[in-house]
Scaffold this motif. Sequence first.
Motif, PDB file in Angstrom:
ATOM      1  N   LEU A  72     200.972  38.465  11.610  1.00 55.50           N
ATOM      2  CA  LEU A  72     200.845  38.738  13.041  1.00 55.50           C
ATOM      3  C   LEU A  72     201.671  39.953  13.440  1.00 55.50           C
ATOM      4  N   SER A  73     202.844  40.129  12.838  1.00 49.28           N
ATOM      5  CA  SER A  73     203.655  41.303  13.172  1.00 49.28           C
ATOM      6  C   SER A  73     202.965  42.582  12.699  1.00 49.28           C
ATOM      7  N   VAL A  74     202.255  42.509  11.576  1.00 47.90           N
ATOM      8  CA  VAL A  74     201.486  43.664  11.107  1.00 47.90           C
ATOM      9  C   VAL A  74     200.382  43.984  12.113  1.00 47.90           C
ATOM     10  N   SER A  75     199.694  42.954  12.568  1.00 49.00           N
ATOM     11  CA  SER A  75     198.640  43.128  13.560  1.00 49.00           C
ATOM     12  C   SER A  75     199.196  43.704  14.857  1.00 49.00           C
ATOM     13  N   ASP A  76     200.341  43.184  15.300  1.00 46.63           N
ATOM     14  CA  ASP A  76     200.970  43.701  16.525  1.00 46.63           C
ATOM     15  C   ASP A  76     201.311  45.185  16.385  1.00 46.63           C
ATOM     16  N   ASN A  77     201.880  45.557  15.257  1.00 47.56           N
ATOM     17  CA  ASN A  77     202.270  46.959  15.045  1.00 47.56           C
ATOM     18  C   ASN A  77     201.047  47.869  14.988  1.00 47.56           C
ATOM     19  N   LEU A  78     199.993  47.408  14.355  1.00 57.52           N
ATOM     20  CA  LEU A  78     198.759  48.198  14.299  1.00 57.52           C
ATOM     21  C   LEU A  78     198.182  48.385  15.702  1.00 57.52           C
ATOM     22  N   GLU A  79     198.193  47.324  16.492  1.00 54.90           N
ATOM     23  CA  GLU A  79     197.683  47.400  17.871  1.00 54.90           C
ATOM     24  C   GLU A  79     198.538  48.351  18.711  1.00 54.90           C
ATOM     25  N   ARG A  80     199.855  48.276  18.559  1.00 50.72           N
ATOM     26  CA  ARG A  80     200.744  49.189  19.300  1.00 50.72           C
ATOM     27  C   ARG A  80     200.512  50.639  18.878  1.00 50.72           C
ATOM     28  N   ALA A  81     200.308  50.869  17.588  1.00 49.09           N
ATOM     29  CA  ALA A  81     200.062  52.222  17.095  1.00 49.09           C
ATOM     30  C   ALA A  81     198.782  52.794  17.694  1.00 49.09           C
ATOM     31  N   LEU A  82     197.740  51.964  17.740  1.00 46.84           N
ATOM     32  CA  LEU A  82     196.481  52.424  18.331  1.00 46.84           C
ATOM     33  C   LEU A  82     196.631  52.732  19.818  1.00 46.84           C
ATOM     34  N   GLN A  83     197.389  51.902  20.531  1.00 45.92           N
ATOM     35  CA  GLN A  83     197.595  52.125  21.960  1.00 45.92           C
ATOM     36  C   GLN A  83     198.452  53.366  22.231  1.00 45.92           C
ATOM     37  N   ALA A  84     199.278  53.743  21.280  1.00 44.12           N
ATOM     38  CA  ALA A  84     200.183  54.885  21.463  1.00 44.12           C
ATOM     39  C   ALA A  84     199.494  56.223  21.237  1.00 44.12           C
ATOM     40  N   ILE A  85     198.302  56.226  20.665  1.00 41.61           N
ATOM     41  CA  ILE A  85     197.601  57.487  20.407  1.00 41.61           C
ATOM     42  C   ILE A  85     197.037  57.999  21.732  1.00 41.61           C
ATOM     43  N   PRO A  86     197.463  59.162  22.158  1.00 39.51           N
ATOM     44  CA  PRO A  86     196.961  59.717  23.426  1.00 39.51           C
ATOM     45  C   PRO A  86     195.460  60.020  23.344  1.00 39.51           C
ATOM     46  N   ALA A  87     194.807  60.015  24.492  1.00 41.31           N
ATOM     47  CA  ALA A  87     193.354  60.226  24.565  1.00 41.31           C
ATOM     48  C   ALA A  87     192.961  61.594  24.005  1.00 41.31           C
ATOM     49  N   ASP A  88     193.775  62.627  24.260  1.00 43.36           N
ATOM     50  CA  ASP A  88     193.407  63.956  23.764  1.00 43.36           C
ATOM     51  C   ASP A  88     193.445  64.020  22.237  1.00 43.36           C
ATOM     52  N   LEU A  89     194.343  63.268  21.602  1.00 44.46           N
ATOM     53  CA  LEU A  89     194.381  63.242  20.134  1.00 44.46           C
ATOM     54  C   LEU A  89     193.218  62.420  19.563  1.00 44.46           C
ATOM     55  N   ARG A  90     192.786  61.419  20.309  1.00 44.15           N
ATOM     56  CA  ARG A  90     191.635  60.615  19.864  1.00 44.15           C
ATOM     57  C   ARG A  90     190.393  61.484  19.769  1.00 44.15           C
ATOM     58  N   GLU A  91     190.296  62.485  20.631  1.00 43.22           N
ATOM     59  CA  GLU A  91     189.124  63.367  20.650  1.00 43.22           C
ATOM     60  C   GLU A  91     189.257  64.545  19.683  1.00 43.22           C
ATOM     61  N   ASP A  92     190.480  64.791  19.231  1.00 39.84           N
ATOM     62  CA  ASP A  92     190.722  65.906  18.308  1.00 39.84           C
ATOM     63  C   ASP A  92     190.080  65.595  16.960  1.00 39.84           C
ATOM     64  N   ASP A  93     189.309  66.538  16.451  1.00 42.04           N
ATOM     65  CA  ASP A  93     188.600  66.340  15.178  1.00 42.04           C
ATOM     66  C   ASP A  93     189.556  66.055  14.023  1.00 42.04           C
ATOM     67  N   ARG A  94     190.761  66.595  14.081  1.00 43.52           N
ATOM     68  CA  ARG A  94     191.715  66.392  12.984  1.00 43.52           C
ATOM     69  C   ARG A  94     192.204  64.947  12.918  1.00 43.52           C
ATOM     70  N   PHE A  95     192.238  64.237  14.059  1.00 42.51           N
ATOM     71  CA  PHE A  95     192.769  62.876  14.102  1.00 42.51           C
ATOM     72  C   PHE A  95     191.692  61.803  14.259  1.00 42.51           C
TER      73      PHE A  95
END
Length: 180
Positions: A72-95
């Motif tokens: 569960l802690s692995v799942s929590d950390n993965l979820e937090r990491a995904l939430q921390a990615i800014p929207a502009d980086l989500r759209e960047d082809d490199r990321f």
Amino acid sequence: MSENETVREETAADAPEVAEHDRMTALEFELAEARQAVLYAQAETQNVRRRLEKDAQDARAYAATSFARDMLSVSDNLERALQAIPADLREDDRFRNLVVGLEATGRELASVFERHGIVRISALGEKLDPNRHQAMVELPTGDAEPGTIVQEMQAGFMIKDRLLRPALVAVARAAEEVQA
């Protein structure tokens, strides 16, 4: 012969039959006690067998509980990491591929949890259930009925029918209580 002597002779003659009858009664009583003891022993054996079967079944069903809590802690950390990615980086082809890979990993982890009977506890908008939720704070609000969960700080999970981890939540409190 007198009447008393006749009675004595009959009683003396009947004595072996009376003794035999008493002995038979005692043996029948002992037999009944032995049968009862056997029935109790059989019932106890059956109860022990059922208990052991249930314990074995529970051991199989909940063997992964400790491992699941760790995951569960692995799942929590993965979820937090995904939430921390800014929207502009989500759209960047490199990321984009990195984000897609992380999201796929999150879905696969959720699928593995589901296959093993690990399910997320619903919290937001529900009434506080102390068996599934842990209230961390009360928030004044006029939008929700007091005792309703208005924020989830950490997801809670069940494994089959047992609590794996309670949801950490914020609960609504009546707005007028704040001003008092």
